[in-house]
Design a protein around this motif. Structure first.
Motif, mmCIF file in Angstrom:
data_model
loop_
_atom_site.group_PDB
_atom_site.id
_atom_site.type_symbol
_atom_site.label_atom_id
_atom_site.label_comp_id
_atom_site.label_asym_id
_atom_site.label_seq_id
_atom_site.Cartn_x
_atom_site.Cartn_y
_atom_site.Cartn_z
ATOM 1 N N ASP A 158 -5.880 4.942 2.628
ATOM 2 C CA ASP A 158 -4.795 5.132 1.891
ATOM 3 C C ASP A 158 -4.407 3.997 0.816
ATOM 4 O O ASP A 158 -4.296 2.646 1.159
ATOM 5 N N PRO A 159 -4.319 4.520 -0.526
ATOM 6 C CA PRO A 159 -4.233 3.212 -1.601
ATOM 7 C C PRO A 159 -2.933 2.627 -1.571
ATOM 8 O O PRO A 159 -3.107 1.263 -1.571
ATOM 9 N N LYS A 160 -1.780 3.101 -0.944
ATOM 10 C CA LYS A 160 -0.659 2.172 -0.846
ATOM 11 C C LYS A 160 -0.915 1.330 0.372
ATOM 12 O O LYS A 160 -0.033 0.166 0.216
ATOM 13 N N ALA A 161 -1.521 1.628 1.531
ATOM 14 C CA ALA A 161 -1.965 0.769 2.349
ATOM 15 C C ALA A 161 -2.647 -0.442 2.030
ATOM 16 O O ALA A 161 -2.576 -1.518 2.341
ATOM 17 N N ARG A 162 -3.703 -0.247 1.129
ATOM 18 C CA ARG A 162 -4.650 -1.101 0.715
ATOM 19 C C ARG A 162 -3.748 -2.039 -0.062
ATOM 20 O O ARG A 162 -4.131 -3.363 -0.299
ATOM 21 N N THR A 163 -2.910 -1.669 -1.129
ATOM 22 C CA THR A 163 -2.063 -2.403 -1.845
ATOM 23 C C THR A 163 -1.412 -3.205 -1.017
ATOM 24 O O THR A 163 -1.102 -4.694 -1.408
ATOM 25 N N PHE A 164 -0.446 -2.852 0.088
ATOM 26 C CA PHE A 164 0.245 -3.722 0.871
ATOM 27 C C PHE A 164 -0.754 -4.579 1.498
ATOM 28 O O PHE A 164 0.075 -5.949 1.721
ATOM 29 N N LEU A 165 -1.865 -4.394 2.146
ATOM 30 C CA LEU A 165 -2.565 -5.260 2.893
ATOM 31 C C LEU A 165 -2.833 -6.562 1.734
ATOM 32 O O LEU A 165 -3.104 -7.559 2.191
ATOM 33 N N GLU A 166 -3.369 -6.162 0.326
ATOM 34 C CA GLU A 166 -3.743 -7.049 -0.468
ATOM 35 C C GLU A 166 -2.564 -8.065 -0.695
ATOM 36 O O GLU A 166 -2.654 -9.258 -0.893
ATOM 37 N N GLU A 167 -1.314 -7.447 -0.965
ATOM 38 C CA GLU A 167 -0.014 -8.320 -0.926
ATOM 39 C C GLU A 167 0.058 -9.364 0.217
ATOM 40 O O GLU A 167 0.508 -10.355 -0.071
ATOM 41 N N GLN A 168 0.130 -8.646 1.411
ATOM 42 C CA GLN A 168 0.282 -9.665 2.506
ATOM 43 C C GLN A 168 -1.046 -10.816 2.581
ATOM 44 O O GLN A 168 -0.770 -11.759 2.843
ATOM 45 N N MET A 169 -2.377 -10.445 2.282
ATOM 46 C CA MET A 169 -3.188 -11.271 2.102
ATOM 47 C C MET A 169 -2.966 -12.441 0.998
ATOM 48 O O MET A 169 -2.977 -13.663 1.386
#
Length: 88
Positions: free
Chosen positions: A59-70
């Protein structure tokens, strides 16, 4: 064996990663500033985030969230666990 890096997470010199673990500019910063030990901490934290928030890595939204968290985990104020998370 990776080169030594001044790890931003551990706040000390430690063995660096052998290759860039993530694409783009963020991946380059991680390669230059994050140790293998800290990367393993992130992988455990990321797994917890995926499980607790029931994220789908496709999910693109999940990937964006995980990148922000990283980004926060390594270079910001830190990535926090979900409010109701209870470690075992």
């Amino acid at each position: 064996m990776g080169e030594l890096v001044n790890c931003v997470r551990l706040k000390r010199e430690a063995e660096g990663l052998d290759r860039q673990p993530y694409p783009g500019e963020l991946g380059k910063r991680i390669l230059e500033n994050v140790s293998k030990e800290a990367w393993q901490e992130w992988l455990r934290h990321q797994t917890m985030l995926i499980n607790e928030y029931r994220l789908s890595p496709v999910d693109p939204k999940a990937r964006t969230f995980l990148e922000e968290q990283m980004e926060k985990f390594f270079f910001g104020e830190g990535s926090e666990a979900p409010p109701d998370f209870k470690p075992e």
